[in-house]
Design a protein around this motif. Structure first.
Motif, PDB file in Angstrom:
ATOM      1  N   THR A   3       0.801  -1.231   0.000  1.00  0.00           N
ATOM      2  CA  THR A   3       0.000   0.000   0.000  1.00  0.00           C
ATOM      3  C   THR A   3       0.829   1.275   0.000  1.00  0.00           C
ATOM      4  O   THR A   3       0.266   2.375  -0.021  1.00  0.00           O
ATOM      5  N   GLY A   4       2.152   1.150   0.050  1.00  0.00           N
ATOM      6  CA  GLY A   4       2.976   2.351   0.100  1.00  0.00           C
ATOM      7  C   GLY A   4       2.699   3.152   1.359  1.00  0.00           C
ATOM      8  O   GLY A   4       2.662   2.618   2.461  1.00  0.00           O
ATOM      9  N   ASP A   5       2.512   4.457   1.196  1.00  0.00           N
ATOM     10  CA  ASP A   5       2.253   5.337   2.338  1.00  0.00           C
ATOM     11  C   ASP A   5       0.771   5.429   2.699  1.00  0.00           C
ATOM     12  O   ASP A   5       0.419   6.060   3.699  1.00  0.00           O
ATOM     13  N   TYR A   6      -0.085   4.820   1.886  1.00  0.00           N
ATOM     14  CA  TYR A   6      -1.524   4.945   2.119  1.00  0.00           C
ATOM     15  C   TYR A   6      -1.919   4.372   3.486  1.00  0.00           C
ATOM     16  O   TYR A   6      -2.801   4.908   4.162  1.00  0.00           O
ATOM     17  N   TRP A   7      -1.299   3.263   3.871  1.00  0.00           N
ATOM     18  CA  TRP A   7      -1.688   2.610   5.124  1.00  0.00           C
ATOM     19  C   TRP A   7      -1.468   3.534   6.319  1.00  0.00           C
ATOM     20  O   TRP A   7      -2.368   3.728   7.131  1.00  0.00           O
ATOM     21  N   PHE A   8      -0.259   4.073   6.439  1.00  0.00           N
ATOM     22  CA  PHE A   8       0.017   4.919   7.592  1.00  0.00           C
ATOM     23  C   PHE A   8      -0.893   6.140   7.619  1.00  0.00           C
ATOM     24  O   PHE A   8      -1.423   6.504   8.675  1.00  0.00           O
ATOM     25  N   VAL A   9      -1.082   6.774   6.476  1.00  0.00           N
ATOM     26  CA  VAL A   9      -1.925   7.967   6.413  1.00  0.00           C
ATOM     27  C   VAL A   9      -3.353   7.633   6.852  1.00  0.00           C
ATOM     28  O   VAL A   9      -3.959   8.351   7.660  1.00  0.00           O
ATOM     29  N   ALA A  10      -3.893   6.534   6.323  1.00  0.00           N
ATOM     30  CA  ALA A  10      -5.269   6.139   6.663  1.00  0.00           C
ATOM     31  C   ALA A  10      -5.403   5.833   8.143  1.00  0.00           C
ATOM     32  O   ALA A  10      -6.344   6.292   8.817  1.00  0.00           O
ATOM     33  N   MET A  11      -4.446   5.051   8.695  1.00  0.00           N
ATOM     34  CA  MET A  11      -4.518   4.693  10.109  1.00  0.00           C
ATOM     35  C   MET A  11      -4.347   5.911  11.009  1.00  0.00           C
ATOM     36  O   MET A  11      -5.022   6.040  12.040  1.00  0.00           O
ATOM     37  N   ALA A  12      -3.436   6.810  10.630  1.00  0.00           N
ATOM     38  CA  ALA A  12      -3.205   8.002  11.450  1.00  0.00           C
ATOM     39  C   ALA A  12      -4.451   8.889  11.489  1.00  0.00           C
ATOM     40  O   ALA A  12      -4.875   9.355  12.560  1.00  0.00           O
ATOM     41  N   VAL A  13      -5.043   9.124  10.326  1.00  0.00           N
ATOM     42  CA  VAL A  13      -6.242   9.974  10.263  1.00  0.00           C
ATOM     43  C   VAL A  13      -7.388   9.342  11.046  1.00  0.00           C
ATOM     44  O   VAL A  13      -8.071  10.017  11.844  1.00  0.00           O
ATOM     45  N   LEU A  14      -7.611   8.050  10.837  1.00  0.00           N
ATOM     46  CA  LEU A  14      -8.708   7.370  11.533  1.00  0.00           C
ATOM     47  C   LEU A  14      -8.464   7.321  13.040  1.00  0.00           C
ATOM     48  O   LEU A  14      -9.403   7.482  13.836  1.00  0.00           O
ATOM     49  N   SER A  15      -7.223   7.096  13.452  1.00  0.00           N
ATOM     50  CA  SER A  15      -6.940   7.021  14.895  1.00  0.00           C
ATOM     51  C   SER A  15      -7.166   8.367  15.574  1.00  0.00           C
ATOM     52  O   SER A  15      -7.751   8.436  16.661  1.00  0.00           O
ATOM     53  N   ILE A  16      -6.720   9.442  14.936  1.00  0.00           N
ATOM     54  CA  ILE A  16      -6.906  10.781  15.526  1.00  0.00           C
ATOM     55  C   ILE A  16      -8.387  11.113  15.640  1.00  0.00           C
ATOM     56  O   ILE A  16      -8.860  11.566  16.691  1.00  0.00           O
ATOM     57  N   ALA A  17      -9.138  10.876  14.558  1.00  0.00           N
ATOM     58  CA  ALA A  17     -10.575  11.165  14.589  1.00  0.00           C
ATOM     59  C   ALA A  17     -11.283  10.320  15.631  1.00  0.00           C
ATOM     60  O   ALA A  17     -12.161  10.807  16.365  1.00  0.00           O
ATOM     61  N   THR A  18     -10.909   9.053  15.729  1.00  0.00           N
ATOM     62  CA  THR A  18     -11.573   8.131  16.660  1.00  0.00           C
ATOM     63  C   THR A  18     -11.262   8.479  18.099  1.00  0.00           C
ATOM     64  O   THR A  18     -12.155   8.486  18.958  1.00  0.00           O
ATOM     65  N   MET A  19     -10.002   8.783  18.400  1.00  0.00           N
ATOM     66  CA  MET A  19      -9.624   9.141  19.774  1.00  0.00           C
ATOM     67  C   MET A  19     -10.330  10.412  20.229  1.00  0.00           C
ATOM     68  O   MET A  19     -10.912  10.454  21.323  1.00  0.00           O
ATOM     69  N   PHE A  20     -10.276  11.450  19.394  1.00  0.00           N
ATOM     70  CA  PHE A  20     -10.887  12.722  19.795  1.00  0.00           C
ATOM     71  C   PHE A  20     -12.402  12.591  19.917  1.00  0.00           C
ATOM     72  O   PHE A  20     -13.000  13.096  20.872  1.00  0.00           O
ATOM     73  N   TYR A  21     -13.033  11.927  18.958  1.00  0.00           N
ATOM     74  CA  TYR A  21     -14.486  11.781  19.017  1.00  0.00           C
ATOM     75  C   TYR A  21     -14.907  11.010  20.262  1.00  0.00           C
ATOM     76  O   TYR A  21     -15.807  11.439  21.002  1.00  0.00           O
ATOM     77  N   GLY A  22     -14.273   9.862  20.501  1.00  0.00           N
ATOM     78  CA  GLY A  22     -14.662   9.045  21.648  1.00  0.00           C
ATOM     79  C   GLY A  22     -14.469   9.764  22.963  1.00  0.00           C
ATOM     80  O   GLY A  22     -15.365   9.767  23.829  1.00  0.00           O
ATOM     81  N   ASN A  23     -13.319  10.396  23.139  1.00  0.00           N
ATOM     82  CA  ASN A  23     -13.031  11.041  24.417  1.00  0.00           C
ATOM     83  C   ASN A  23     -13.852  12.305  24.642  1.00  0.00           C
ATOM     84  O   ASN A  23     -14.354  12.542  25.744  1.00  0.00           O
ATOM     85  N   LEU A  24     -13.992  13.138  23.601  1.00  0.00           N
ATOM     86  CA  LEU A  24     -14.756  14.375  23.771  1.00  0.00           C
ATOM     87  C   LEU A  24     -16.244  14.091  23.970  1.00  0.00           C
ATOM     88  O   LEU A  24     -16.908  14.765  24.768  1.00  0.00           O
ATOM     89  N   ALA A  25     -16.773  13.090  23.254  1.00  0.00           N
ATOM     90  CA  ALA A  25     -18.182  12.742  23.443  1.00  0.00           C
ATOM     91  C   ALA A  25     -18.424  12.155  24.827  1.00  0.00           C
ATOM     92  O   ALA A  25     -19.460  12.412  25.452  1.00  0.00           O
ATOM     93  N   ALA A  26     -17.468  11.380  25.333  1.00  0.00           N
ATOM     94  CA  ALA A  26     -17.614  10.798  26.670  1.00  0.00           C
ATOM     95  C   ALA A  26     -17.632  11.878  27.749  1.00  0.00           C
ATOM     96  O   ALA A  26     -18.290  11.719  28.787  1.00  0.00           O
ATOM     97  N   LEU A  27     -16.915  12.966  27.512  1.00  0.00           N
ATOM     98  CA  LEU A  27     -16.833  14.039  28.512  1.00  0.00           C
ATOM     99  C   LEU A  27     -18.184  14.648  28.856  1.00  0.00           C
ATOM    100  O   LEU A  27     -18.381  15.138  29.973  1.00  0.00           O
TER     101      LEU A  27
END
Length: 466
Positions: free
Chosen positions: A254-278
């Motif tokens: 996948t070249g660089d696509y994998w890291f970019v996809a995982m990084a974007v999804l992880s950031i969105a998922t962490m912030f959404y989950g934690n901020l919504a839980a607050l």
């Protein structure tokens, strides 16, 4: 020898899973919970005997390795604890024979996904776990559980359909009889990348990754917490297994696509989950959003898999964080179910003083929350900070920093629960712990293991995993 052990797992979990309802009907007594306890205990022991072994089985359909075996052990332990808690929670439900049957069958399906090495086994195992989990969520048959089950099933159908589509798109790079790479398509082929992204979406649905998480707060926050403890703590592991087994071999293409996809999804998922839980007032729903945030932490480790230098520590981090996650989520949701049975409402105000009235279980509940925060020396500190975040430090230190920031955000709502449990005035209810309450033993097991594994055993476990 390994084939004999796997056949034993199939016979124990599959056989008992199919006949428990018949046995209960013929005998006229509820023997299902005790048979399920025995089956999950035996499954845990058999997986322990398989630890450290490598090899392919059944003409290459399954492949055993230490990481998959380790996660299978944790899944078996989680199922055992859920069944143990059900002795007071669900033993007398009119649907309990079906519940124990589905727990055993779905656990067997989890094994298939963790050991999968064949496309047909992947589809069959995924379908088994998916259908069983939809039924488990609605097993209480109250309005909230049935509504959650319907939402879960609708979104699950979407996830399964995407998985089949993704597999169809990447069959040029994986043999239909094996998930090994054949390299027929060029690196960075747009068709290959599209197929992998679709598979990420399919597995992300089950894990609760943003933007595929829409179903999770309603299901984890609305169904009976005992049932949620199994779905969140055990069923969710199929998504971890699918990422490791199906997607990890394709990362080099996948070249660089994998890291970019995982990084974007992880950031969105962490912030959404934690901020919504607050902003949640219902603690069960808060823990549902916490599960989304935990998916984001796993994605940080998946991002690190794109680097050969970080791969080993990332896989170790995944295995250790599975331990943290299963112990905490099974213990917390069963703890919430226990408190509800004792008369507490599962809101922040409703749990006022629960830690002072139910001293032992409240203390264990607090330990599990501290572990999810990442407090040393608990297992959650090691899995999250010393392995997952550290695994990505060389590749992308900014991603590790974002993970640490999100871990700090999570302290806000975990600490809020503890504030109400210990520093607010308790309601006028007679909530007393009893040595006859099986939920108390579940909380003790999860809490004590969280402490012991964090006191020097994390590094040893990491060496066993890889």
């Amino acid at each position: 020898m390994m084939e004999i052990m796997l056949w034993s797992l199939i016979a124990i979990l599959g056989g008992l899973g199919l006949i428990i309802p018949t046995i209960d009907y013929v005998k006229g007594t509820r023997t299902g919970p005790y048979l399920a306890l025995l089956a999950t205990l035996l499954a845990t022991l058999i997986n322990l005997l398989m630890m450290g072994k490598n090899g392919t089985l059944f003409d290459g359909s399954l492949r055993v390795d230490p990481l998959s075996t380790y996660i299978s052990i944790i899944a078996s332990l989680g199922a055992f604890l859920v069944v143990l808690a059900s002795l007071s929670q669900a033993k007398d439900w009119n649907t309990s024979p079906s519940l124990y049957s589905l727990i055993l069958l779905s656990l067997l399906g989890v094994y298939f996904i963790l050991y999968v090495n064949d496309v047909s086994v992947l589809i069959a195992g995924w379908a088994l776990v998916a259908v069983a989990s939809y039924a488990i969520v609605g097993m209480r048959k109250d309005y909230n559980s049935l509504e959650s089950s319907a939402k879960y099933a609708l979104m699950g159908v979407t996830s399964s359909s995407l998985m089949v589509l993704g597999l169809a798109l990447v069959t040029g790079t994986i043999r239909t009889s094996s998930l090994s790479l054949s390299g027929n398509l060029p690196t960075n082929s747009s068709l290959l990348v599209l197929g992998i992204l679709i598979l990420v979406a399919a597995f992300g649905f089950k894990m609760g990754v943003v933007p595929f998480q829409g179903w999770l707060p309603d299901v984890y926050g609305g169904a009976h917490p005992l049932l949620v403890s199994f779905v969140s703590g055990v069923i969710k592991l199929i998504s971890i297994g699918a990422f490791i087994r199906v997607l990890q071999p394709l990362i080099p293409l996948t070249g660089d696509y994998w890291f970019v996809a995982m990084a974007v999804l992880s950031i969105a998922t962490m912030f959404y989950g934690n901020l919504a839980a607050l902003v949640q007032k219902n603690v069960q729903r808060m823990m549902a959003y916490s599960s989304i945030a935990q998916a984001g932490y796993f994605l940080v480790a998946f991002a690190a898999l794109s680097s050969a230098a970080s791969k080993q520590i990332a896989l170790q981090g995944i295995g250790l964080h599975v331990t943290t996650y299963v112990l905490a989520k099974v213990g917390i949701f069963i703890g919430l179910s226990y408190m509800a049975r004792k008369g507490f409402d599962l809101t922040l105000d409703g749990l006022s003083g629960a830690g002072r009235k139910m001293k032992l279980s409240g203390f264990m509940f607090a330990i599990l929350l501290f572990s999810l925060m990442g407090m040393p020396p608990l297992i959650g500190f090691w899995s999250k900070f010393m392995y997952i975040f550290y695994s990505v430090m060389e590749l992308a230190p900014w991603l590790a920093f974002i993970g640490i920031v999100n871990s700090g955000i999570s302290v806000g709502y975990y600490a809020l629960v503890l504030k109400y449990m210990y520093f607010a005035n308790p309601p006028e209810i007679k909530a007393e712990e009893s040595s006859r309450d099986p939920e108390l033993y579940v909380l003790l097991i999860t809490g004590i293991m969280t402490v012991i594994l964090g006191l020097g055993l994390a590094g040893y476990l990491a060496m066993l995993i890889i």
